[in-house]
Scaffold this active site. Structure first.
Site, PDB file in Angstrom:
ATOM      1  N   GLU A  12      12.813   4.824   6.963  1.00 54.12           N
ATOM      2  CA  GLU A  12      13.171   4.365   5.618  1.00 54.12           C
ATOM      3  C   GLU A  12      14.654   4.029   5.679  1.00 54.12           C
ATOM      4  O   GLU A  12      15.484   4.937   5.833  1.00 54.12           O
ATOM      5  CB  GLU A  12      12.835   5.442   4.590  1.00 54.12           C
ATOM      6  CG  GLU A  12      11.346   5.668   4.486  1.00 54.12           C
ATOM      7  CD  GLU A  12      10.969   6.690   3.431  1.00 54.12           C
ATOM      8  OE1 GLU A  12      11.867   7.274   2.797  1.00 54.12           O
ATOM      9  OE2 GLU A  12       9.763   6.906   3.244  1.00 54.12           O
ATOM     10  N   GLU A  72       5.336   5.898   3.825  1.00 54.20           N
ATOM     11  CA  GLU A  72       5.025   7.296   3.567  1.00 54.20           C
ATOM     12  C   GLU A  72       4.690   7.433   2.088  1.00 54.20           C
ATOM     13  O   GLU A  72       5.075   6.589   1.280  1.00 54.20           O
ATOM     14  CB  GLU A  72       6.179   8.210   4.003  1.00 54.20           C
ATOM     15  CG  GLU A  72       6.399   8.147   5.521  1.00 54.20           C
ATOM     16  CD  GLU A  72       7.226   9.274   6.066  1.00 54.20           C
ATOM     17  OE1 GLU A  72       7.157  10.413   5.542  1.00 54.20           O
ATOM     18  OE2 GLU A  72       7.957   9.029   7.049  1.00 54.20           O
ATOM     19  N   CYS A 110      19.058   4.218  -2.034  1.00 54.45           N
ATOM     20  CA  CYS A 110      18.640   3.043  -1.251  1.00 54.45           C
ATOM     21  C   CYS A 110      17.958   2.003  -2.112  1.00 54.45           C
ATOM     22  O   CYS A 110      17.868   0.844  -1.736  1.00 54.45           O
ATOM     23  CB  CYS A 110      17.691   3.487  -0.156  1.00 54.45           C
ATOM     24  SG  CYS A 110      16.228   4.249  -0.838  1.00 54.45           S
ATOM     25  N   ASN A 140      22.436  10.968   0.870  1.00 55.04           N
ATOM     26  CA  ASN A 140      22.509  10.475  -0.508  1.00 55.04           C
ATOM     27  C   ASN A 140      21.624  11.227  -1.482  1.00 55.04           C
ATOM     28  O   ASN A 140      22.009  11.462  -2.626  1.00 55.04           O
ATOM     29  CB  ASN A 140      22.239   8.973  -0.550  1.00 55.04           C
ATOM     30  CG  ASN A 140      20.834   8.634  -0.130  1.00 55.04           C
ATOM     31  OD1 ASN A 140      20.382   9.045   0.929  1.00 55.04           O
ATOM     32  ND2 ASN A 140      20.137   7.897  -0.965  1.00 55.04           N
TER      33      ASN A 140
HETATM   34  N1  LIG Z   1      14.853   3.502   2.614  1.00 57.06           N
HETATM   35  C1  LIG Z   1      15.098   4.711   2.120  1.00 57.06           C
HETATM   36  O1  LIG Z   1      14.205   5.405   1.587  1.00 57.06           O
HETATM   37  C2  LIG Z   1      16.486   5.268   2.206  1.00 57.06           C
HETATM   38  C3  LIG Z   1      16.740   6.453   1.519  1.00 57.06           C
HETATM   39  C4  LIG Z   1      18.042   6.973   1.571  1.00 57.06           C
HETATM   40  C5  LIG Z   1      19.053   6.344   2.302  1.00 57.06           C
HETATM   41  N2  LIG Z   1      18.759   5.214   2.956  1.00 57.06           N
HETATM   42  C6  LIG Z   1      19.814   4.524   3.683  1.00 57.06           C
HETATM   43  O2  LIG Z   1      20.642   5.483   4.366  1.00 57.06           O
HETATM   44  C7  LIG Z   1      21.983   5.004   4.428  1.00 57.06           C
HETATM   45  C8  LIG Z   1      22.918   6.082   3.920  1.00 57.06           C
HETATM   46  O3  LIG Z   1      22.658   7.307   4.596  1.00 57.06           O
HETATM   47  P1  LIG Z   1      23.574   7.753   5.833  1.00 57.06           P
HETATM   48  O4  LIG Z   1      24.951   7.193   5.720  1.00 57.06           O
HETATM   49  O5  LIG Z   1      23.401   9.225   6.018  1.00 57.06           O
HETATM   50  O6  LIG Z   1      22.858   7.001   7.040  1.00 57.06           O
HETATM   51  P2  LIG Z   1      23.212   7.187   8.585  1.00 57.06           P
HETATM   52  O7  LIG Z   1      22.306   6.282   9.309  1.00 57.06           O
HETATM   53  O8  LIG Z   1      24.659   7.103   8.858  1.00 57.06           O
HETATM   54  O9  LIG Z   1      22.804   8.733   8.917  1.00 57.06           O
HETATM   55  C9  LIG Z   1      21.535   9.209   8.585  1.00 57.06           C
HETATM   56  C10 LIG Z   1      21.247  10.409   9.469  1.00 57.06           C
HETATM   57  O10 LIG Z   1      21.124   9.955  10.812  1.00 57.06           O
HETATM   58  C11 LIG Z   1      21.961  10.718  11.665  1.00 57.06           C
HETATM   59  N3  LIG Z   1      22.345   9.844  12.781  1.00 57.06           N
HETATM   60  C12 LIG Z   1      23.336   8.920  12.795  1.00 57.06           C
HETATM   61  N4  LIG Z   1      23.366   8.283  14.000  1.00 57.06           N
HETATM   62  C13 LIG Z   1      22.356   8.832  14.757  1.00 57.06           C
HETATM   63  C14 LIG Z   1      21.869   8.634  16.089  1.00 57.06           C
HETATM   64  N5  LIG Z   1      22.410   7.731  16.896  1.00 57.06           N
HETATM   65  N6  LIG Z   1      20.818   9.382  16.521  1.00 57.06           N
HETATM   66  C15 LIG Z   1      20.249  10.303  15.713  1.00 57.06           C
HETATM   67  N7  LIG Z   1      20.664  10.557  14.446  1.00 57.06           N
HETATM   68  C16 LIG Z   1      21.707   9.825  13.977  1.00 57.06           C
HETATM   69  C17 LIG Z   1      23.097  11.152  10.777  1.00 57.06           C
HETATM   70  O11 LIG Z   1      23.757  12.274  11.315  1.00 57.06           O
HETATM   71  C18 LIG Z   1      22.346  11.474   9.483  1.00 57.06           C
HETATM   72  O12 LIG Z   1      21.755  12.747   9.568  1.00 57.06           O
HETATM   73  C19 LIG Z   1      22.017   3.759   3.561  1.00 57.06           C
HETATM   74  O13 LIG Z   1      21.912   2.606   4.393  1.00 57.06           O
HETATM   75  C20 LIG Z   1      20.754   3.859   2.708  1.00 57.06           C
HETATM   76  O14 LIG Z   1      20.257   2.605   2.306  1.00 57.06           O
HETATM   77  C21 LIG Z   1      17.498   4.639   2.930  1.00 57.06           C
HETATM   78  O1  LIG Z   2      17.788   6.602  -1.587  1.00 55.56           O
HETATM   79  C1  LIG Z   2      16.584   6.333  -1.480  1.00 55.56           C
HETATM   80  C2  LIG Z   2      15.583   6.979  -2.233  1.00 55.56           C
HETATM   81  C3  LIG Z   2      14.373   7.215  -1.710  1.00 55.56           C
HETATM   82  C4  LIG Z   2      13.395   7.853  -2.510  1.00 55.56           C
HETATM   83  C5  LIG Z   2      12.219   8.350  -1.986  1.00 55.56           C
HETATM   84  O2  LIG Z   2      11.977   8.326  -0.682  1.00 55.56           O
HETATM   85  C6  LIG Z   2      11.209   8.937  -2.878  1.00 55.56           C
HETATM   86  O3  LIG Z   2      11.346   8.827  -4.112  1.00 55.56           O
HETATM   87  O4  LIG Z   2      10.234   9.518  -2.331  1.00 55.56           O
END
Ligand SMILES: NC(=O)c1ccc[n+]([C@@H]2O[C@H](COP(=O)([O-])OP(=O)(O)OC[C@H]3O[C@@H](n4cnc5c(N)ncnc54)[C@H](O)[C@@H]3O)[C@@H](O)[C@H]2O)c1
Ligand SMILES: O=C/C=C/C=C(\O)C(=O)O
Length: 488
Positions: free
Chosen positions: A256, A469, A290, A157
């Site tokens: 995260e 972090e 997120c 994202n």
């Molecule tokens: N809290 C935060 O700071 C934050 C920031 C950005 C996105 N997100 C969350 O991420 C999600 C969207 O991102 P996404 O669709 O890429 O997430 P995702 O969990 O599908 O994938 C994230 C990463 O993990 C890898 N992955 C997937 N399954 C795995 C496994 N079993 N072992 C190792 N690696 C694996 C994927 O290839 C990708 O590189 C949303 O839920 C969003 O809320 C959270």
């Molecule tokens: O999609 C989630 C955004 C996360 C943002 C950060 O981790 C940051 O601003 O450092």
């Protein structure tokens, strides 16, 4: 005869390495295949981890803190020199507005490296004195050492922002890293490998493996016993899976994860600022942040007026090509993700939502109809138990509900499996301080949203994450801290 597609390779032990198996990188703007991506095999992932491990015994181990900080500044300069290439890569993979890629994604990539270069250069350690029972003086101090090999798994994202948010502190603390970017956003990570190579980072300190999660590079990486720590950003259920892998060998993790964030709007707010702010927190990056507000609670006296203003604002958003003048919203990341979001649009209708605006896909009448666009959407009228009010959609959508009292809205905000962020809009700052600390979340923004001081702890509670972090919290996670006690 069309020219061959670019090949995005892995980067292992200081060399770019192709793979026999590749997968297509598809544009979410028009469905075209942009490049072929080399999927790292289990053997190549093992080679990357081995290279990272041996780099811990090489020249990188001799770098002083200040020399590591200088290296991070060189990397930041390298990104800046190729800034527009990074912008183009991020925009091509994700369909986001060019303006956003410039001012948020790639700008933060540079800023992340510069921030952690300065933070580590200024970081001291701890020192304690005491007197032992026999009257002798005892001095204790701490030293930070690298964990060794850190696996960094990042989402699609905010690809560059979130990847560098982890790579910068990991390198600042002297670790070697193996990164596995999302299969949906491989391009900027590949460019970052080129910048690392150009900056002269010793071979093996930075490694990149492309691929997917289960039974692919992601899983191979988290299961490799020579990985000393894992930092992951992505879905909560993926985090749980990775946590199980990390348990083998009791590896440190920093997660995260997902969110179902609330925006809370009190009647005494600066109305126009609150509308603009909640439009931002609902629709930035097509809602694929997120921290986005998918739940909006508005104090009843201004509820109808607020919904009308949000409807007008959402319908004024310009959806289109990334480089179109005044474009506010691009596509979602992929057809797969668009279908997930459209599934929630359908579910909302079945759960009885009032669809105030949106709920479908825009019709362009051109190649973008092969892309992954959806309309910005606003719902009202759902119960707090509706799936669309409890589950993360991760698209340009929010549900707006009225509330009457502080205690009621605090209870409703906290009634969630997640706990990442809340945005609060009120002119009464006394109330803001009091209410903010009652939200079970990692972060609260008051009269703003996604404004970031990188020295502060960042992370979520409950299903939204594990650990923090940012600032010294990053230095603590990416270090193994030893205490040395000297009986003088
Ligand atoms: N809290 C935060 O700071 C934050 C920031 C950005 C996105 N997100 C969350 O991420 C999600 C969207 O991102 P996404 O669709 O890429 O997430 P995702 O969990 O599908 O994938 C994230 C990463 O993990 C890898 N992955 C997937 N399954 C795995 C496994 N079993 N072992 C190792 N690696 C694996 C994927 O290839 C990708 O590189 C949303 O839920 C969003 O809320 C959270
Ligand atoms: O999609 C989630 C955004 C996360 C943002 C950060 O981790 C940051 O601003 O450092």
């Amino acid at each position: 005869m069309s020219s061959p597609l670019p090949l995005l390779r892995n980067y292992v032990a200081g060399e770019f390495v192709a793979s026999e198996k590749t997968f297509p990188n598809v544009s979410p703007i028009d469905g075209r295949t942009l490049s072929q991506v080399c999927e790292a095999t289990a053997a190549l992932v093992d080679r990357a981890v081995a290279a990272a491990k041996s780099a811990q015994e090489g020249p990188w181990a001799e770098f002083s803190v200040s020399q590591r900080a200088d290296m991070l500044m060189r990397i930041a300069d390298g990104i800046e020199r190729r800034f527009e290439e990074f912008v183009a890569a991020e925009v091509a993979d994700t369909g986001r507005p060019v303006q956003q890629a410039r001012t948020l994604d790639i700008a933060r990539g540079v800023h992340n490296f510069r921030t952690f270069a300065e933070l580590v250069r200024q970081s001291g350690s701890e020192f304690f004195e005491m007197r032992a029972a026999d009257g002798s003086d005892v001095f204790s101090y701490t030293v930070r050492k690298p964990h060794g090999v850190v696996a960094i798994i990042s989402p699609w994202n905010l690809p560059m922002l979130l990847l560098t948010w982890k790579v910068a502190p990991a390198l600042a603390c002297g670790n070697s890293v193996v990164i596995k970017p999302s299969e949906d956003s491989p391009s900027s990570a590949t460019l970052l490998a080129e910048v690392m190579h150009e900056a002269g980072l010793p071979a093996g300190v930075f490694n990149l493996v492309h691929g997917f999660g289960p039974n692919s590079a992601g899983e191979f990486l988290t299961r490799n016993p020579d990985v000393d720590a894992i930092t992951f950003t992505g879905e909560s259920r993926t985090g749980a899976t990775i946590m199980k892998a990390a348990a083998e060998g009791v590896r440190d993790v920093s997660f995260e994860l997902g969110g179902k964030n609330a925006a809370v709007v009190f009647a005494d707010c600066d109305f126009d600022a609150a509308v603009a702010g909640v439009l931002r927190s609902s629709f930035t990056n097509s809602g694929q942040v997120c921290l986005c507000s998918e739940r909006v609670y508005v104090e009843r006296p201004i509820y109808e007026r607020f919904v009308a203003a949000m409807k007008a604002g959402a319908e004024q958003l310009k959806i289109g090509y990334p480089d179109e003048d005044g474009v506010n919203m691009g596509s979602l990341i992929s057809h797969k993700h668009r279908d997930k979001v459209l599934g929630y649009f359908e579910l909302a209708r079945s759960e009885g939502a009032n669809e105030i605006t949106g709920g479908g896909v825009p019709v362009f009448g051109d190649e973008r109809d092969n892309g992954a666009y959806v309309q910005p959407t606003i719902w009202t009228g759902l119960s707090d138990d509706a799936r669309c009010v409890r589950e993360e959609v991760f698209g340009p959508v929010c549900h707006i509900a009225p509330f009457d009292t502080e205690d009621e809205v605090i209870r409703r905000v906290n009634d969630s499996a997640y706990g990442l962020a809340t945005a609060l809009w009120t002119r009464d700052l006394k109330r803001a301080h009091k209410v903010s600390r009652r939200f079970h979340v990692g972060m609260v923004w008051v009269n703003t949203w996604f404004l970031r001081d990188l020295r502060t702890p960042f992370g979520g509670a409950r299903l939204s994450g594990l650990g923090r972090e940012g600032g010294r919290h990053s230095l603590d996670f990416y270090s193994e801290i030893s205490t040395i006690c000297v009986n003088a």
